[in-house]
Every structure is written in C-alpha cells, then in structure tokens.
Design an enzyme around this catalytic site. Structure first.
Site, PDB file in Angstrom:
ATOM      1  N   GLY A  92      77.222 -91.499 -67.959  1.00  0.00           N
ATOM      2  CA  GLY A  92      75.148 -91.168 -68.459  1.00  0.00           C
ATOM      3  C   GLY A  92      74.933 -92.532 -67.350  1.00  0.00           C
ATOM      4  O   GLY A  92      75.088 -92.492 -66.291  1.00  0.00           O
ATOM      5  N   GLY A  94      70.271 -93.910 -66.713  1.00  0.00           N
ATOM      6  CA  GLY A  94      69.276 -93.864 -67.072  1.00  0.00           C
ATOM      7  C   GLY A  94      68.212 -94.060 -65.843  1.00  0.00           C
ATOM      8  O   GLY A  94      68.681 -93.400 -64.889  1.00  0.00           O
ATOM      9  N   GLY A  95      67.197 -95.080 -65.437  1.00  0.00           N
ATOM     10  CA  GLY A  95      66.431 -95.645 -64.942  1.00  0.00           C
ATOM     11  C   GLY A  95      67.003 -96.761 -64.162  1.00  0.00           C
ATOM     12  O   GLY A  95      66.497 -96.504 -62.603  1.00  0.00           O
ATOM     13  N   MET A  96      68.023 -97.772 -64.433  1.00  0.00           N
ATOM     14  CA  MET A  96      68.055 -98.608 -63.096  1.00  0.00           C
ATOM     15  C   MET A  96      69.697 -98.107 -62.641  1.00  0.00           C
ATOM     16  O   MET A  96      69.868 -98.839 -62.355  1.00  0.00           O
ATOM     17  CB  MET A  96      68.192 -99.867 -64.100  1.00  0.00           C
ATOM     18  CG  MET A  96      66.458-100.670 -63.439  1.00  0.00           C
ATOM     19  SD  MET A  96      66.484-102.076 -65.067  1.00  0.00           S
ATOM     20  CE  MET A  96      67.043-102.432 -63.329  1.00  0.00           C
ATOM     21  N   VAL A  99      76.583 -95.083 -65.611  1.00  0.00           N
ATOM     22  CA  VAL A  99      77.683 -95.910 -66.243  1.00  0.00           C
ATOM     23  C   VAL A  99      78.790 -95.075 -65.939  1.00  0.00           C
ATOM     24  O   VAL A  99      78.661 -93.924 -66.574  1.00  0.00           O
ATOM     25  CB  VAL A  99      77.444 -95.862 -67.900  1.00  0.00           C
ATOM     26  CG1 VAL A  99      78.445 -96.539 -68.430  1.00  0.00           C
ATOM     27  CG2 VAL A  99      75.928 -96.735 -67.489  1.00  0.00           C
ATOM     28  N   LYS A 114      78.433-100.537 -65.510  1.00  0.00           N
ATOM     29  CA  LYS A 114      77.317-100.229 -65.769  1.00  0.00           C
ATOM     30  C   LYS A 114      76.948-100.211 -64.041  1.00  0.00           C
ATOM     31  O   LYS A 114      77.093-101.541 -63.418  1.00  0.00           O
ATOM     32  CB  LYS A 114      76.684-100.395 -66.707  1.00  0.00           C
ATOM     33  CG  LYS A 114      74.880-100.310 -66.370  1.00  0.00           C
ATOM     34  CD  LYS A 114      73.926-101.460 -67.638  1.00  0.00           C
ATOM     35  CE  LYS A 114      72.645-100.948 -67.156  1.00  0.00           C
ATOM     36  NZ  LYS A 114      72.056-101.553 -68.250  1.00  0.00           N
ATOM     37  N   ASP A 209      63.735-104.808 -76.549  1.00  0.00           N
ATOM     38  CA  ASP A 209      64.147-103.716 -76.066  1.00  0.00           C
ATOM     39  C   ASP A 209      65.237-102.244 -77.021  1.00  0.00           C
ATOM     40  O   ASP A 209      65.593-101.802 -77.177  1.00  0.00           O
ATOM     41  CB  ASP A 209      64.524-103.105 -74.734  1.00  0.00           C
ATOM     42  CG  ASP A 209      64.438-101.557 -74.796  1.00  0.00           C
ATOM     43  OD1 ASP A 209      63.086-101.111 -74.843  1.00  0.00           O
ATOM     44  OD2 ASP A 209      65.220-100.640 -73.081  1.00  0.00           O
TER      45      ASP A 209
END
Length: 696
Positions: A92, A94-96, A99, A114, A209
C-alpha cells in the site's frame, strides 16, 4: 497486510464522511494514514530526544540521506534491498510512505518495511518525524500494539522502518465490508484500544491519530493499534510536536489538537470515541471539508449515535458523547477509566471478556454475529423487564433497542405493548421537554389541554418553528434517557405540529439547514409515552409564510453532490480544495457546470471529470483511482475468488484489495484463505511459499 493505514481516513469518512460505500477490501499497510501535516520546515530543528532514543537498534541513522540532506535520494521498489531486507510486493501507499512485504535475509522471516517517499526524505523535519514513529512504538510493549523491529537508512536511499507483518484487515475495511457492528463488539474493541493507550500514555506517548484505518484485526484474532507516525512524546521539544502543528486526521481529531493547542491522553480518547461512533453507526460524527469538521467538533453536538442507528442503544451512545466532548474536562479522565466503562457495556450485553469476543469475531465473523446477537437481545429484554418496575423511559429505551436488533422478537413485542399500556398516563417526558425549552417564555409554541384558556390552537411565529421543534425533539430524547423519572398524570396533552411543519417547509425552501428528522421523532416519542400528538389541528398563523412582494428573492438551493471513489483522494472542485474524499465526500455546489478532480499526489492515482447540477439536486458521482490487476491462477484445481471460479492457467482481472480465496479440488473446496492483491500490473496466485499473489 500489516495494518490499516495509508490511504485510510475516516470515517468515517469514518462516510467516506457518512455511511460506508462498497468495500474494495484493498490491502492496508502500516504507515501514514491520511494524516494532515502543517509543520514548520527548518534545517535547524532540534534532533529528536525522548523515550527510546538511546536504543541502539533504533538510533537515528548516520548514513547520507538519513538526516534529511538535500542530496539525491533514489526511489526503491520490489526487488530492491535495504540493508538486510529484500523488498517484495507493495502492500500500500499513503501520504508519506509506501509499505512493502519484505524478507529479513538474516533472521529468515517475513516483515513489513515502510519506506519514506524520496521527495519527503529530503526534508529534515519529516525525516525526523518518520524516525520518531519507530521510537514512539518501540518503547511500548502491549498485546494490542503493533511491534516495530528496526529502523534504518542507507546512502542514497530513503529511511525505512521495519515492522511485524500481520495478515488481517483494518477496522475501516471491516466496517465497509460488513456495515455497522453490534454495539457490544464496538465496546469490546474500544476497551482493547483504551488498554493499549493506557500503556502508551503511561510511557509519555500520545498517539494523536487513532482511527479505524490505524487499527488492524489480525486473522489470528489480535487487535493491533498501529501508526504512531504523529505520536507526541511528552519530553520531545522538536518542531514537529510544537503547538501550532496540525497533525492527525480531522474527522477523528480532538478539537484542541485541531486548533494547535496542547494535547494529552484525553485527546486520544476523543479519537477512540469518534472511531467507535463510525463502527457503531457506519457514519462519521462530523463531515465535510476540513475547516467545517474542525469548527463543528469544537462546537460539539454531533448527532447522537442512537439517533443515527437505534440498535446502538442509549448506553453506548451516551458514553460516546462523553468521549467526544469538545472540552477535555468533559471526557473520561484516563484511558483506564474509559476501558472500564466500555467493559461494563460488554458485560451488560451478556458477553465475555473483550479480547475473547474480538478474537472469536475475527476467526468467524458471520458465526459470531449469528450467535451473539440473539444472546444480546435476550439480555436487553431481560434488563428492560427489570427496569420497567423502576423507570419507564429506561425500559422503553431498552426494548426499543431489542426491537431494532430483532424486530420480530416475541418477548420484546409483548413487553413493548405492556410498557406502552402502563405508560399512557405518564406525561412527564413531554413536560420535562417543555420546561427545558422554556416555551412559555419564548412564545414559540403554545400548548394547552383540551378546553384550556387558549383553545386547541398552537402558533409558530416567524422562523422559530424549526429550531423550537428540533430543541423539543432533543429535550424529549434527553428525558427518555433519564433514569429517575416517576409517573405523573398529565392528562390528554395535544401538541399541534402543523404550524411547525409550515415553518420547516419555509426553511427548506430557502436552503436553511435543520436537524434531520426533527419533526416525526417527536410524534413517535410522544406516542411511546402514551400521549396524543395532533398534527391535524388547524394552526393560528401569526405571520404570512409567503414573502412580501418587495422582499428579496429566495436564495437558490445548492446541489448536494457525493463524490465516491475506490480509495482516498484529495478533492478539488473548480480549482478549490474541498477536503479529503475518504472514499466518499459530500459537498454542496451552486447550480451549474463544475470541474472536479481527485488525486493522491505525484505518481499515485487520480481522477477528473466535469459535472452539471441543478438547484436542489442530490447527485452521486463515482470514480476509480485503482488500476486493475491481471491475476494469473497457478493453483491445482483452480480457485473461487471475487465470486468467480477460475481454473489453473487462466487469468482474472481484479482491483487491488483483499479477497477470500477458496482452493478447489473439482467442485469441492479444499481450503480457503485471504489474499491481498497488490498494486501491480500483473501477479501470479500460488500456494508456495504461502498463499499469495506474487509479482510476475
């Protein structure tokens, strides 16, 4: 899959922002999960310090590229090697970070790695924040916290974190696939999350979060809290945690965190409350663009979970309201206190220890619901019967929940009839509501018994009707929640709703918002209390509903458009950012033609289109960002996947996500399991070394 994460946001959403849409069940991976970051960028930031900073295995790397230097940093992907870790398929992004499934060649085990995006690795503050995630999680030892093994970087490559590889699904995926969950299961999940947070808070770590996408339910039954990427260490004075930095996911963010004020453990409890709200109702407590969500959360007053879904029950609904109180002082003082309250709700439903219930659900979701729901209904009816001797409102609330769970339950139906027959002369519910509103002083409603001094009419003046009616409805709800009411004979009280409905119609004509369902629940509540709600009585109008000839023209009603996608993306309409579409996002648009786009950033998925809407129109616009994957079947007698039977050697096209795979031997199912279809153009489904779809 390792955890709910990148590309995940609630909420609801969590809805998208509202009720969940069809699940694509794509693989989640630990990491930044749609976290907003508005941070100062300065090369002079203080290096991280705090719990775990001295651990050799997790010390900040000293190689070039690890410190955020501006030198060239290459990207990495499947087949590359970072230290002793060989990267496999991408799970996957994401924004940063991305992984990857990886193999530790020294310890000979599968892990999740990651990797920070190269363009972010050049920014010192973001690199330090990324490394802080490993430090924050590494100091924590708890069965419900995902384990971090290692952190590192090598020359010319972005920094990385090595984590436990766990097969399972995020709570976000489960909610999307199954819809709202049984309240006792939601409470059990909340109790375990609060247990984990109690350990984190004791170590000086605030998660900041917590949300469904950052909680993983492993296939072996473990519930794991992941992604400490924006965790705040109480003794860390680096720029990335200073007041004023907006870190977290707005739909689940405590007001003080969103406003840049100091946070503590109670901020995490707000996020747990919002998470449980979405799991219990299938909707987020607040929706819309980020600025609206933050403002609404600071004011408070989210629609009670009970009103969104009666099966939630009054007890969990009240606890969630407390956990999501706008002011920290209104929430439970500690995570341990919240865990105890949630455990009590699980026990009150007749279920066992939360960890045991969550494990049983993970191993057999359909079987768990089939066996536990009748048990909960019987327990709720039993409690309602006992409460009927002490408090009619409490008994009615309990039996209402039982019927919401099992509409044809004979015992609940009989008890409901018995309670209503015994409560026909109990008018205190509405009396308390009227006193709370101060209607006599306000003059918004005039209520009277038959033959009273004012007759049987009731007037609503100007625009007061909508607000008064909504307030009356809320007051009735509050009265129904009370536990210490006694029987009071209020006679045959009649309430005229006609004038109020006229005012509400005028509100709708000019686009004035009001509480959905503010009218009919009053009639339902009064009927449940044995009162007569008379909507047929003519109203005495004191103001003409029609505008004067020289009045300003009525405002044009905006269109309501729901944008729905197969993954998260940032929505832009007419070049104006409208917030993150967490699979779904509803926005209001002026009538006319609009340009819209939704993307995940450079190199990731994107969608664009043009729509035209009319005044007052309700529209749903669907789009896709995930490219389909060609899956080659290399399994014995074939498989059943995605609802299709595919024989060995054949190819099926699927979207990235998580699928149940049944291995076939002729027409017989030999075995079954779950497989993550990665974001690749093509992969091969085979059993060795384990059942998975491998890069072709």
């Amino acid at each position: 899959m390792t955890s709910g994460g990148p590309g995940d946001r609630g909420d609801g959403g969590d809805g998208g922002d509202g009720a969940p849409g069809p699940a694509d069940e794509r693989a989640r991976a630990l990491g930044h999960a749609d976290t907003l970051a508005s941070e100062p960028v300065s090369g002079g930031a203080t290096p991280p310090s705090g719990p775990g900073a001295s651990a050799a295995a997790l010390a900040p790397p000293s190689q070039p590229g690890a410190s955020g230097a501006t030198g060239a940093i290459r990207g990495v992907g499947p087949g590359d090697r970072l230290g002793r870790y060989e990267l496999g398929d991408e799970l996957g992004a994401g924004g940063m970070a991305s992984v990857y499934r990886a193999r530790d060649v020294e310890l000979r085990r599968e892990v999740a790695v990651k990797v920070l995006f190269p363009h972010l690795a050049r920014k010192p503050e973001i690199t330090r924040r990324f490394q802080r995630e490993a430090r924050a999680a590494a100091v924590l030892e708890h069965p419900n916290i995902l384990r971090v093994y290692d952190v590192g970087a090598q020359a010319g490559a972005p920094p990385f974190i090595v984590m436990e590889l766990v097969r399972g699904a995020s709570l976000r995926e489960i909610g999307e696939a199954r819809g709202p969950l049984l309240a006792e299961l939601v409470a059990a999940i909340g109790a375990l999350l609060c247990d984990a947070l109690a350990v984190a808070h004791a170590a000086g770590v605030i998660h900041r979060d917590v949300k469904p996408g950052n909680v993983l339910l492993a296939d072996d039954g473990r519930l794991l809290l992941a992604d400490f990427g924006v965790a705040h260490l109480e003794d860390d004075d680096s720029l990335v945690t200073r007041s004023g930095a907006l870190l977290g996911t707005p739909s689940f963010m405590a007001p003080e965190q969103a406003l840049g004020n100091p946070v503590d453990g109670r901020s995490d409890l707000y996020a747990v409350g919002a998470t449980l709200y979405q799991l219990a109702t299938g909707a987020l407590p607040y929706t819309g663009p980020t600025a609206k969500i933050v403002a609404d959360a600071a004011r408070g007053g989210a629609t009670p979970a009970l009103r969104r879904r009666p099966a939630v029950g009054a007890e969990l609904s009240r606890l969630l309201e407390r956990m999501m109180a706008p002011e920290p002082a209104g929430r439970p003082a500690t995570a341990a206190e919240a865990a105890a309250a949630l455990r009590a709700l699980v026990a009150g439903g007749g279920l066992g220890e939360p960890a045991d219930e969550v494990r049983a659900f993970a191993l057999d979701r359909a079987g768990w619901e089939a066996s536990r729901t009748p048990r909960v209904v019987e327990r709720v009816v039993e409690r309602a019967r006992a409460a009927g001797r002490r408090s009619l409102p409490q008994a009615l609330a309990l039996v209402d929940r039982a019927l919401a769970l099992a509409p044809d339950h004979a015992g609940a139906l009989a008890l409901a009839a018995e309670l209503q027959a015994g409560g026909r002369r109990r008018g205190l519910v509405v009396a308390v509501a009227l006193a709370a509103l101060g209607l006599a002083a306000a003059g918004a409603w005039m209520l009277t018994r038959d033959g009273g001094a004012r007759g049987r009419g009731a007037a609503v003046t100007g625009d007061a009707g909508g607000g008064a009616l909504a307030g009356l409805d809320a007051a009735v709800d509050a009265a129904l929640d009370a536990r210490d009411l006694t029987a009071v004979d209020a006679g045959d009280l009649r309430v005229d709703l006609a004038a109020a409905d006229a005012a509400l119609a005028r509100d709708a004509a000019v686009g004035r918002p009001r509480d959905a369902g503010a009218s009919r629940p009053l009639a339902d509540a009064a009927a449940a209390a044995g009162l007569v709600v008379d909507a047929a009585v003519p109203a005495v109008a004191t103001a003409d509903a029609r505008p004067a000839p020289d009045a300003a023209p009525l405002a044009v009603s905006p269109a309501r458009v729901t944008f729905a996608f197969d993954t998260w993306c940032e929505l832009v309409v007419d070049d104006q950012p409208r917030g993150r579409a967490d699979r779904e996002l509803e926005v209001t648009l002026a009538p006319g033609r609009h340009r819209a786009s939704c993307g995940q950033g450079p190199g990731l998925g994107g969608w664009s289109g043009t729509i035209e809407v009319a005044a007052g129109e309700v529209r749903r616009v669907e789009g896709t960002l995930l490219a389909p994957v060609e899956v080659v079947i290399d399994l014995g007698g074939g498989v059943r996947i995605g609802g299709q039977v595919v024989r060995r050697g054949a190819t099926i096209v699927l979207r990235p996500g998580r699928y149940r795979v049944e291995l076939l031997d002729g027409s017989r199912v030999r075995s079954a399991g779950y497989v993550n279809i990665p974001r690749l153009p093509r992969c091969t489904l085979r059993e060795t070394p384990s059942l998975d779809c491998y890069r072709t």
